[in-house]
Structure formats: structure tokens, C-alpha cells
Design a protein around this motif. Structure first.
Motif: not given
Lengths: 202, 202
Positions: B176, B179-180, B182-184, B186-188
Motif C-alpha cells: 500500500d 502504491t502511494i 508510485s501515485a504521488e 505522478m502528481r503534477t
């Protein structure tokens, strides 16, 4: 604890590959695709409620008037818009919904539904974008240059999106979007009942 | 495009299992662990710069005075704090840094470094938490009840965190958190150069 679905709004310049990525996501069965309303005439293969919700101009204007659309725009003398009811119904059922729309529409939806997630999909660079657009072989160079300068303009707005994905391969972009959804589902703002759950109240 | 690392701040009540989860993340080699400064005497096995940076009270107070600590607190007549330089150095080198601290310290760091990511780790519910704390077999029931009521208090602050993870298994929580991250990434807001990259300027 029944959780609401997440509304994903995917935009990207022509040639970014967003159409293919969105199709793959819908195929995976983990996302509902939002169906647009339009006043354009159905094409032969198009079915009501599958490809579009087809409406007369008067019906469409009445829907817009009554606030039944999350966003709408006119294009080539026809209206296109996103019916609110279908999206809200899916979200309430806990389904994630995906909305593929252009930048202005994306910002309209985000304003109405701030908990939605804005994702911008892009080609790695302008050279690759030109290659992809040329590779289609369907448009002449003046159209391609127009699309590229439009992409340049859209890129100026990327900072207004929540996430940006460089679409190197369809598979990677699909995984990236799933990763974003997994992370978003752990946001405290989407888990307001967690405290009650911890205490065993729900 | 060289990207800065992400600063993860992990908090969670006693019994949430955060220590184990953080250890596994560090073992995976994908995260640097922030090393605390303290005025407490080193224990036999503890090494300078590995377990802690050991300082005199005067040195510690001077560091705090000069703004060299991201957060600090005193506990049992000793100071504990997070040296800024080490964290900033790791982030600049593109490494993700993990900081395991309690709630008040977490908020102090978030204020100084708003781009940091606050993660709250919790046991699924109070029944499970009690079971875990009892299972340790090291504390008597009055201490356990104190820890539980402290957990209840901390749960009230969960909405101030960015993400919440229910720690069912260590493996899932580790995934988890990855995952967080990885997503972060991709934050602009973490990709402000993307526009220049697209245009081939960098």
C-alpha cells in the motif's frame, strides 16, 4: 463500510493515446465508462445508452438548464455533454467511473465534483507526438501541425490536473491509472468513516 | 529529468504495527530511513549515525535554535528530533525518505515541508488493537488500556493525514505504501518540468 466509487477524468491531446488506454481500463471490468449525451444524429452502428444518449436540441438545452449535466460544450453545431445522473448512480454503487473529456470540460466537472481525480495523459515529447500523428496516415501535415500546436496549448494547463502520465506503452499507462485509483482509495478524505469503524460503531 | 525524492511521514498508535512495516520498507532498499537526533545516552548496541545522532543537551538546543530540526519534542527528560540536513540531502539525491514519528511531530514536519506525504497506519479496529497489545505479553492491562485510550485520541486526528492504511498484514501495508509513493510520483506538483520535457527543452 460501503465506499463510493472514484470519478476519474482523463484528458490528453490528440495523439496522446487516451482512447486506447480508456478502452483497456473499461475492458478490465474495473471501471464504468461515462456515456455522453449528444444532439448529433446516431451513426449506423451506434446504440442509445451504449455509445451516446441521443437527444433533440430542445431536450439537451432543458437538461443543461436544469443542471442535469456535469459539463457540456457545442462542437460543429451539435451539443455534447456528460449526464450527471448516470455518473452519480455508478459512484453511489461503489463503481469507479471514467470520463474521457477535453480540458475545459474536465475543469467544469472538477469544480462541480472536487473529489474527482484529474489525469492528464501525454506523449513523452513533441517529436514522439508528431511521429504518432503522422503514423496514423489519415491526416495531412497542416492538420497534424494544428493538432501539435493545440497539444502545446493544452500542455500549459497540465499543472491544473492532479496527475500526469507519460504514455510510453498502453499497458504501463493502464497500470499507472490503476495505481492512482488504489492510492486515492486510501485518501483520508475518502475514508471519513474510518474512525467509527475503528471504534466498532459501524 | 532528475526528480526529488518523496518524504513519507508514517504515524500510527502503539500496536498499529508501524515499526515492522517501516523496517520492511527500508529493507526493500527503496527508502532511506530518517535518523533522529537525541540527547539520550547511547545503549550498548547503538551506533552514532545509524540508530541516532547523539548530542549533548546544549548541542541539541543550538540545533533547534538554528532551525536545523524539522521537528522535536522532549520525552522523559531527553530531547528527540529530526535533523533537516540529512532528510533534505536524501530527497535532493532523488531518494524517498521515511520518517516514523508521532502525530504532533508529523504535523510540524508537514507545515515545514508541505510536499511531504502523511500516512496514518492503524489496526483494523479497537478489538484487534487490544488483541495485538495483549499478545505482546510485555505490559500489564492498565498500560494496555492507556495505550488504547491514546489510540482513540490519535484516531481523532486521522483526517489531518493524507492517507490512511488499515494494517491487516505487513505485506499488504508495505505494498500500500509503495502504491502511494508510485501515485504521488505522478502528481503534477512533483512534475513541474514536464512541459519543458515535452517541448524537448530539457
Amino acid at each position: 463500510m460501503k465506499k463510493e466509487g472514484i470519478l476519474l477524468i482523463v484528458s490528453g491531446p490528440s495523439g496522446s493515446g487516451k482512447g486506447t488506454v480508456v478502452s483497456k481500463l473499461v475492458e478490465s471490468g474495473e471501471f464504468c465508462l461515462s456515456i455522453s449525451a449528444t444532439t448529433r444524429k446516431p451513426r449506423d452502428y451506434e446504440e442509445e445508452g451504449v455509445h451516446y444518449f441521443f437527444h433533440t436540441k430542445e431536450e439537451f438545452e432543458a437538461m443543461a438548464e436544469k443542471g442535469e449535466l456535469l459539463e457540456w460544450a457545442s462542437f460543429c453545431d451539435n451539443y455534447y455533454g456528460t449526464p450527471k445522473a448516470y455518473v452519480e448512480q455508478c459512484l453511489k454503487e461503489g463503481k469507479n467511473v471514467i470520463l474521457e473529456i477535453e480540458v475545459q470540460g474536465a475543469f467544469q466537472v472538477k469544480e462541480l465534483m472536487p473529489e474527482s481525480v484529474l489525469i492528464f495523459l501525454m506523449a513523452p515529447n513533441v517529436t514522439e507526438l508528431r511521429k504518432r500523428l503522422t503514423g496514423r496516415g489519415t491526416e495531412d501535415s497542416s492538420v497534424i501541425e494544428k493538432r501539435i500546436s493545440r497539444a502545446m496549448e493544452e500542455m500549459e494547463l497540465v499543472s491544473k490536473y492532479d496527475y500526469v502520465i507519460i504514455n510510453d506503452t498502453v499497458e504501463k499507462s493502464v497500470e499507472d491509472i490503476k495505481t492512482i485509483v488504489s492510492a486515492e482509495s486510501m485518501r483520508t478524505s475518502r475514508n471519513s468513516d474510518i474512525n467509527k469503524m475503528f471504534k466498532g460503531e459501524i
